[in-house]
Design an enzyme around this catalytic site. Structure first.
Site, short mmCIF file in Angstrom:
data_model
loop_
_atom_site.label_atom_id
_atom_site.label_comp_id
_atom_site.label_asym_id
_atom_site.label_seq_id
_atom_site.Cartn_x
_atom_site.Cartn_y
_atom_site.Cartn_z
N GLU A 285 0.83 -1.20 0.00
CA GLU A 285 0.00 0.00 0.00
C GLU A 285 0.87 1.26 0.00
O GLU A 285 1.97 1.27 0.54
CB GLU A 285 -0.90 0.01 1.25
CG GLU A 285 -1.96 -1.09 1.20
CD GLU A 285 -2.92 -1.02 2.38
OE1 GLU A 285 -4.12 -1.22 2.14
OE2 GLU A 285 -2.50 -0.78 3.53
N CYS B 177 3.50 8.69 0.36
CA CYS B 177 4.11 7.83 1.38
C CYS B 177 4.23 6.44 0.79
O CYS B 177 3.23 5.85 0.38
CB CYS B 177 3.22 7.83 2.62
SG CYS B 177 3.74 6.63 3.87
N CYS C 120 6.42 -3.92 15.97
CA CYS C 120 6.00 -2.90 16.95
C CYS C 120 4.56 -3.18 17.40
O CYS C 120 3.70 -3.52 16.58
CB CYS C 120 6.09 -1.51 16.34
SG CYS C 120 7.77 -1.06 15.84
N CYS D 88 1.40 -1.35 15.69
CA CYS D 88 1.39 -1.18 14.23
C CYS D 88 0.81 -2.39 13.52
O CYS D 88 1.13 -3.53 13.84
CB CYS D 88 2.83 -0.93 13.76
SG CYS D 88 2.97 -0.66 11.99
N CYS E 84 -0.62 6.47 9.64
CA CYS E 84 0.55 5.76 10.16
C CYS E 84 0.15 4.51 10.90
O CYS E 84 -0.71 4.53 11.76
CB CYS E 84 1.32 6.64 11.15
SG CYS E 84 2.18 7.97 10.40
N1 SAH Z 1 9.72 1.13 10.02
C1 SAH Z 1 9.83 2.56 9.89
C2 SAH Z 1 8.87 3.08 8.87
C3 SAH Z 1 7.43 2.99 9.26
S1 SAH Z 1 6.94 4.62 9.46
C4 SAH Z 1 9.69 3.19 11.26
O1 SAH Z 1 9.47 2.47 12.22
O2 SAH Z 1 9.87 4.39 11.38
C5 SAH Z 1 5.44 4.54 10.17
C6 SAH Z 1 5.39 5.40 11.40
O3 SAH Z 1 4.09 5.20 11.98
C7 SAH Z 1 6.39 4.99 12.45
O4 SAH Z 1 6.81 6.10 13.19
C8 SAH Z 1 5.55 4.08 13.30
O5 SAH Z 1 6.09 3.87 14.57
C9 SAH Z 1 4.25 4.84 13.33
N2 SAH Z 1 3.09 4.04 13.71
C10 SAH Z 1 2.94 2.72 13.63
N3 SAH Z 1 1.74 2.33 14.08
C11 SAH Z 1 1.10 3.48 14.45
C12 SAH Z 1 -0.18 3.75 14.98
N4 SAH Z 1 -1.06 2.76 15.21
N5 SAH Z 1 -0.50 5.02 15.22
C13 SAH Z 1 0.38 6.03 14.95
N6 SAH Z 1 1.60 5.83 14.45
C14 SAH Z 1 1.97 4.57 14.21
#
Ligand code: SAH
Length: 355
Positions: A91, A104, A115, A118, A345
């Site tokens: 996506e 993005c 994580c 996520c 995100c």
């Molecule tokens: N792996 C990289 C790129 C992913 S970026 C990283 O970790 O930075 C996506 C961003 O969204 C990251 O900062 C991640 O931590 C954040 N993210 C993930 N799940 C989320 C959620 N449920 N709500 C808000 N931000 C989230």
């Protein structure tokens, strides 16, 4: 078959020489692929028929196929589901800002970082994306934004609707696909292609420390963001398994090193989760971990179906922001776009959820 869409200009020159062609053909083909956004060799009308036929036999163009496009009713954000040549799905998200179009992109099919908050990692990692697949997401979206065909590169229509900003913040950990990421950056910024400025590119990482330091040596001008999400090692480990491998202080230290080495201001991402990382104590500890003038993006956590994390209220988030500001940290609350289409995100996936 050769993946011609993943070759930077130098590689393309070598490839054409290997085919017994003149190296200047490389620039022509590169422009067809990455500036005119050709999807087929037959469009490359200034190449001889013989060369086009040779290419058709020996090489393929990576064209991510949009199988679904969802449009947010709230802000017009569009989420694309693409099918790749091996049938994997990724996506990408298109956002319209005052400064222009921003995309993005995903860097991997799935993710192995795991994580807790996520959705992208819930099915694990299948593979890293090729440079052509990363670039291809932007190119496919650019074709869609140019509704009346691809305009001439310097025309008014081109300038009005070109994608000018890219963030590598979709599914996947870009520094876990490091070599392909570097090729992608070279290709994205090449003046014979999309020609997007390095300064308009942000790469976000969960904190693979040795790779952050390596990247700092590359003399790039890209913006680097660290997904921090907790003020202490103990708390971060509970949310982000990567912290078991790299200590929070080393991750922050590597970011500081990147900033000093490149002169580019780094940013920190912090998803605010109610009752987990949004207390007064958290704000104080955060200011001790970072430095005065550091920049942090607060993102009220986006809902993920399988998880129970909830975001603090708008007022509580603003309160947290004010506390950080008082300690000398620049904090902004990020406006989340495309939440209603699960395009925000942490909401992107490699499979299609039932709607
Ligand atoms: N792996 C990289 C790129 C992913 S970026 C990283 O970790 O930075 C996506 C961003 O969204 C990251 O900062 C991640 O931590 C954040 N993210 C993930 N799940 C989320 C959620 N449920 N709500 C808000 N931000 C989230």
């Amino acid at each position: 078959m050769e993946d011609i869409s993943s070759k930077d200009l130098n590689e393309l020159k070598k490839y054409l020489e290997d085919l017994g062609e003149k190296p200047f053909r490389a620039k022509q083909i590169y422009k067809w692929l990455h500036q005119s956004l050709a999807t087929d060799f037959s469009q490359m009308t200034d190449l001889s028929k013989a060369l086009r036929e040779k290419l058709l036999k020996e090489a393929y163009i990576t064209v991510p196929e949009p199988v679904d496009i969802q449009i947010s009713k709230e802000d017009g954000t569009r989420k694309y589901l693409f099918r790749l040549p091996d049938d994997s799905l990724v996506e990408s998200v298109l956002m319209k800002y005052r400064f222009g179009w921003s995309v993005c992109i995903s860097s991997q099919v799935g993710c192995r970082m795991g994580c807790a908050f996520c959705a992208s990692g819930m099915d694990g990692l299948l593979r890293g994306l090729t440079p052509g697949e990363m670039l291809g997401q932007i190119e496919a979206i650019q074709r869609d934004v140019f509704t009346d065909g691809i305009p001439k590169p310097d025309s008014e229509e081109y300038l009005r609707n070109r994608i000018s900003h890219v963030v590598v913040m979709g599914t996947g950990e870009p520094l876990d696909n490091y070599d392909n990421l570097l090729i992608f950056i070279r290709m994205l910024t090449d003046e014979n292609g999309l020609h997007i400025s390095q300064r308009n590119l942000t790469v976000s990482t969960c904190g693979i420390v040795p790779r952050i330091k390596e990247l700092a040596e590359k003399n790039l001008e890209i913006t680097l963001a660290l997904s921090l999400h907790a003020p202490t090692q103990e708390k971060r480990r509970k949310l982000m398994p990567v912290a078991n491998k790299y200590d929070i202080s080393d991750a922050v230290g590597a970011m500081k090193y990147y900033q000093e080495k490149t002169g580019r201001r780094v940013t920190f991402e912090y998803s605010l989760i109610k009752g987990v990382n949004d207390t007064d104590e958290d704000a104080r500890e955060l200011s001790e971990l970072l430095w005065r003038g550091a920049h942090i993006n607060l993102i009220p956590v986006n809902p993920v179906k399988e998880r129970t994390f909830t975001a603090p209220t708008r007022a509580a988030a603003m309160d947290f922001q004010r506390k950080l500001e008082k300690f000398g940290i620049n904090a902004t609350i990020r406006r989340e776009m495309g939440q209603d289409i699960d395009g925000a995100c942490g909401q992107l996936r490699r499979r299609h959820l039932e709607r």
